[in-house]
Design a protein around this motif. Structure first.
Motif, PDB file in Angstrom:
ATOM      1  N   HIS A  15       0.838  -1.209   0.000  1.00 35.61           N
ATOM      2  CA  HIS A  15       0.000   0.000   0.000  1.00 35.61           C
ATOM      3  C   HIS A  15       0.872   1.258   0.000  1.00 35.61           C
ATOM      4  O   HIS A  15       0.637   2.194  -0.762  1.00 35.61           O
ATOM      5  N   PHE A 108      -7.550  -1.521   2.614  1.00 38.33           N
ATOM      6  CA  PHE A 108      -8.568  -1.652   1.581  1.00 38.33           C
ATOM      7  C   PHE A 108      -9.617  -2.711   1.921  1.00 38.33           C
ATOM      8  O   PHE A 108     -10.791  -2.576   1.571  1.00 38.33           O
ATOM      9  N   ASP A 109      -9.193  -3.778   2.582  1.00 38.70           N
ATOM     10  CA  ASP A 109     -10.092  -4.913   2.782  1.00 38.70           C
ATOM     11  C   ASP A 109     -10.957  -4.838   4.038  1.00 38.70           C
ATOM     12  O   ASP A 109     -11.715  -5.756   4.315  1.00 38.70           O
ATOM     13  N   ARG A 110     -10.885  -3.771   4.789  1.00 34.81           N
ATOM     14  CA  ARG A 110     -11.773  -3.563   5.940  1.00 34.81           C
ATOM     15  C   ARG A 110     -12.809  -2.527   5.548  1.00 34.81           C
ATOM     16  O   ARG A 110     -12.523  -1.346   5.499  1.00 34.81           O
ATOM     17  N   ILE A 111     -14.008  -2.973   5.261  1.00 35.30           N
ATOM     18  CA  ILE A 111     -15.019  -2.062   4.739  1.00 35.30           C
ATOM     19  C   ILE A 111     -15.962  -1.555   5.826  1.00 35.30           C
ATOM     20  O   ILE A 111     -16.294  -0.380   5.856  1.00 35.30           O
ATOM     21  N   THR A 115      -9.797  -1.636  11.984  1.00 30.96           N
ATOM     22  CA  THR A 115      -8.669  -2.476  12.359  1.00 30.96           C
ATOM     23  C   THR A 115      -8.231  -2.028  13.752  1.00 30.96           C
ATOM     24  O   THR A 115      -8.559  -0.918  14.188  1.00 30.96           O
ATOM     25  N   TRP A 132     -13.126   3.458   1.097  1.00 33.12           N
ATOM     26  CA  TRP A 132     -14.528   3.134   0.830  1.00 33.12           C
ATOM     27  C   TRP A 132     -15.413   4.115   1.594  1.00 33.12           C
ATOM     28  O   TRP A 132     -15.109   4.450   2.741  1.00 33.12           O
ATOM     29  N   GLN A 135     -16.528   2.969   5.066  1.00 31.10           N
ATOM     30  CA  GLN A 135     -15.599   3.109   6.189  1.00 31.10           C
ATOM     31  C   GLN A 135     -15.829   4.408   6.953  1.00 31.10           C
ATOM     32  O   GLN A 135     -15.440   4.522   8.106  1.00 31.10           O
ATOM     33  N   SER A 147      -9.669   4.176  -3.883  1.00 32.91           N
ATOM     34  CA  SER A 147      -8.732   3.051  -3.829  1.00 32.91           C
ATOM     35  C   SER A 147      -7.327   3.458  -4.229  1.00 32.91           C
ATOM     36  O   SER A 147      -7.129   4.224  -5.172  1.00 32.91           O
TER      37      SER A 147
END
Length: 149
Positions: A15, A108-111, A115, A132, A135, A147
């Motif tokens: 990232h 990116f993968d925690r919508i 975390t 997103w 989020q 993104s």
């Protein structure tokens, strides 16, 4: 402007590396795990190793706090950028004390949930970036820049 890019190796480091159009013309240094993927990706870059594993590992949190203290005193970055994971925590909290601006990019993968690292650094960051719109329900003060991918 001097930039500190701090993150775990693997996806978090990827990232940060994808922000190359931002950091490539700036003085910078990296803090990440001393692992093959990081050494390969960051060949020729100034890199400081940190201890791992970091998630829920108090011993390495303490060790990385001392790494952060030493590196931040030496380098004096103007801005610290991270996309996680836990190694960001000591760098952000100590960096705040040293007067650095803090930018955190939620993964990116925690919508629809936070975390652990995002939750810990959210109260102190200067800019919290999400990828997103969903989020923003978790992080109301966040900015959605879309993104990185």
């Amino acid at each position: 402007m001097k930039v500190c890019l701090v993150g775990s190796s693997g996806g978090h480091l990827t990232h940060l590396y994808m922000l190359k159009p931002f950091w490539e013309n700036k003085e910078r240094f990296w803090v990440t795990f001393d692992k093959e993927d990081a050494r390969s990706l960051l060949e020729g870059e100034k890199m400081y190793p940190c201890y791992f594993p970091t998630n829920r590992n108090i011993k390495n949190l303490i060790r990385n706090t001392f790494v952060a203290l030493k590196v931040l005193k030496k380098e004096k970055p103007d801005v610290i950028i991270s996309s996680g994971a836990a190694v960001a925590v000591p760098f952000f909290y100590l960096g705040k004390l040293f007067g650095a601006k803090l930018i955190y990019i939620e993964v990116f993968d925690r919508i629809d949930k936070s975390t652990m690292t995002g939750k810990i650094v959210y109260p102190i960051v200067d800019k919290f970036i999400v990828q997103w719109d969903e989020q923003k329900k978790v992080y109301p003060k966040a900015v959605n820049l879309g993104s990185i991918f």
